[in-house]
Design an enzyme around this catalytic site. Structure first.
Site, PDB file in Angstrom:
ATOM      1  N   LYS A 158       0.695  -1.143  -0.051  1.00 53.43           N
ATOM      2  CA  LYS A 158       0.013   0.159  -0.068  1.00 53.43           C
ATOM      3  C   LYS A 158       0.835   1.420  -0.074  1.00 53.43           C
ATOM      4  O   LYS A 158       1.421   1.314   0.938  1.00 53.43           O
ATOM      5  CB  LYS A 158      -1.051   0.039   1.232  1.00 53.43           C
ATOM      6  N   LYS A 183      -2.010  -1.631  -3.897  1.00 56.10           N
ATOM      7  CA  LYS A 183      -2.999  -0.523  -3.798  1.00 56.10           C
ATOM      8  C   LYS A 183      -1.970   0.770  -4.034  1.00 56.10           C
ATOM      9  O   LYS A 183      -1.032   0.888  -3.150  1.00 56.10           O
ATOM     10  CB  LYS A 183      -3.602  -0.421  -2.369  1.00 56.10           C
TER      11      LYS A 183
END
Length: 330
Positions: free
Chosen positions: A199, A252
């Site tokens: 992330k 992500k």
């Protein structure tokens, strides 16, 4: 070179000449079964507030979340990820594990209404804390190890509510191992962990922070989320989370990080999910509203690129529209 002398074997256009041929040899196909639809739940009844920066996405009460779950199940979407806006916030985000909070209530209600649907619970603290950071603070520093105990409480509460999968998105070191231990100790050995292992500290999250009221009150999250310039570090993060017991891995954001999706795909054999985040969604919606792009074509092309890069599933706000468009093609 004239046509008579052109080697006939050098004509790949033969394989593009008709829609049927193109479909027959297509290498990558997206399916409605690939989608996980994120929802934002709030307290109250019959609440449906459109999110200004995310057209066609809403903050919804639990009763409307149940209605939505039924609708998208009939479209063929098999999974939702539940985010929430709590009724109260404090320094440690205790509403994140309150069984009366909207997320836990929505998970329970959806599971009862659509028992076959897979429910993913987002395990984080940012939208539940008064400061908007993803853990317990020590001054202006997020205390990694002190946060782990809080994340354990969140994950267990969501499992108790009926979540099939918990998805820690906080980026604290060691959180997968801590959550796995807590789930197992409470008897939730079959609750999976879908780790946001990769992330990045991205500018593409802006609309989400508006939707979830989760913007930090000071500083940013660069001390715990990944540097967008780093690629090799992604593999390190993945390896650590797999060692700790992650069952699935998330990358992500998606669109600007397809090279990372490909690297991770080539490195692991476990399910790989990518998150088509709010900023990516909002840009498409804004351009479509202005008539600058063909929304349907752009969305399906974008989702195909994520699948082509190696994603098994895609968390996307486009899921409902894409499901309807794919049904039209059948």
């Amino acid at each position: 070179m004239n046509e008579k002398n052109f080697p006939q074997k050098l004509r790949p256009r033969r394989m593009r000449i008709t829609p049927a041929i193109r479909s027959m040899i297509r290498e990558t196909e997206i399916s409605v079964k690939d989608f996980i639809y994120p929802i934002f739940v709030v307290a109250g009844k019959n609440v449906m507030q459109e999110i200004p920066s995310m057209p066609d996405c809403y903050r919804i009460s639990v009763d409307n979340a149940v209605k939505l779950a039924k609708e998208i199940w009939h479209l063929g979407i098999l999974a939702v990820e539940v985010f929430g806006l709590p009724e109260y916030k404090d320094e440690i985000g205790s509403s994140a594990w309150d069984m009366k909070s909207p997320v836990q209530r929505a998970i329970d209600a959806i599971k009862q209404a659509v028992p076959e649907m897979t429910i993913v619970g987002d395990v984080c603290l940012c939208q539940y804390t008064t400061h908007g950071h993803c853990g317990k603070l020590c001054g202006h520093y997020v205390d990694n190890d002190a946060t782990l105990e809080l994340l354990q409480k969140v994950a267990v509460s969501q499992a108790k509510a009926g979540a099939d999968i918990v998805a820690p998105s906080d980026m604290m070191d060691g959180r997968v191992a801590a959550i796995r231990q807590a789930l197992d100790d409470e008897g939730f050995i079959n609750t999976s962990i879908m780790s946001y292992a990769v992330k990045y500290a991205s500018g593409y999250y802006g609309p989400f922070r508006d939707a979830a009221d989760s913007a930090p009150s000071f500083g940013d999250r660069r001390s715990y989320q990944m540097d967008p310039a780093n690629a090799r570090e992604a593999i390190k993060e993945v390896d650590l989370d797999l060692q700790e017991g992650a069952d699935m891995i998330i990358v992500k954001p998606a669109l600007a990080y397809l090279d990372i999706v490909r690297r991770v795909r080539e490195h692991i054999n476990l399910p790989l999910i990518t998150y088509n985040v709010s900023g990516e969604y909002a840009m498409v919606k804004a351009a479509a509203k202005n008539g600058w792009i063909d929304e349907k074509r752009i969305v399906l092309e974008t989702l195909t690129s994520m699948k082509r890069a190696g994603a098994d599933s895609i968390i996307t706000y486009h899921a409902i529209d894409a499901a309807k468009w794919l049904r039209e093609k059948e």
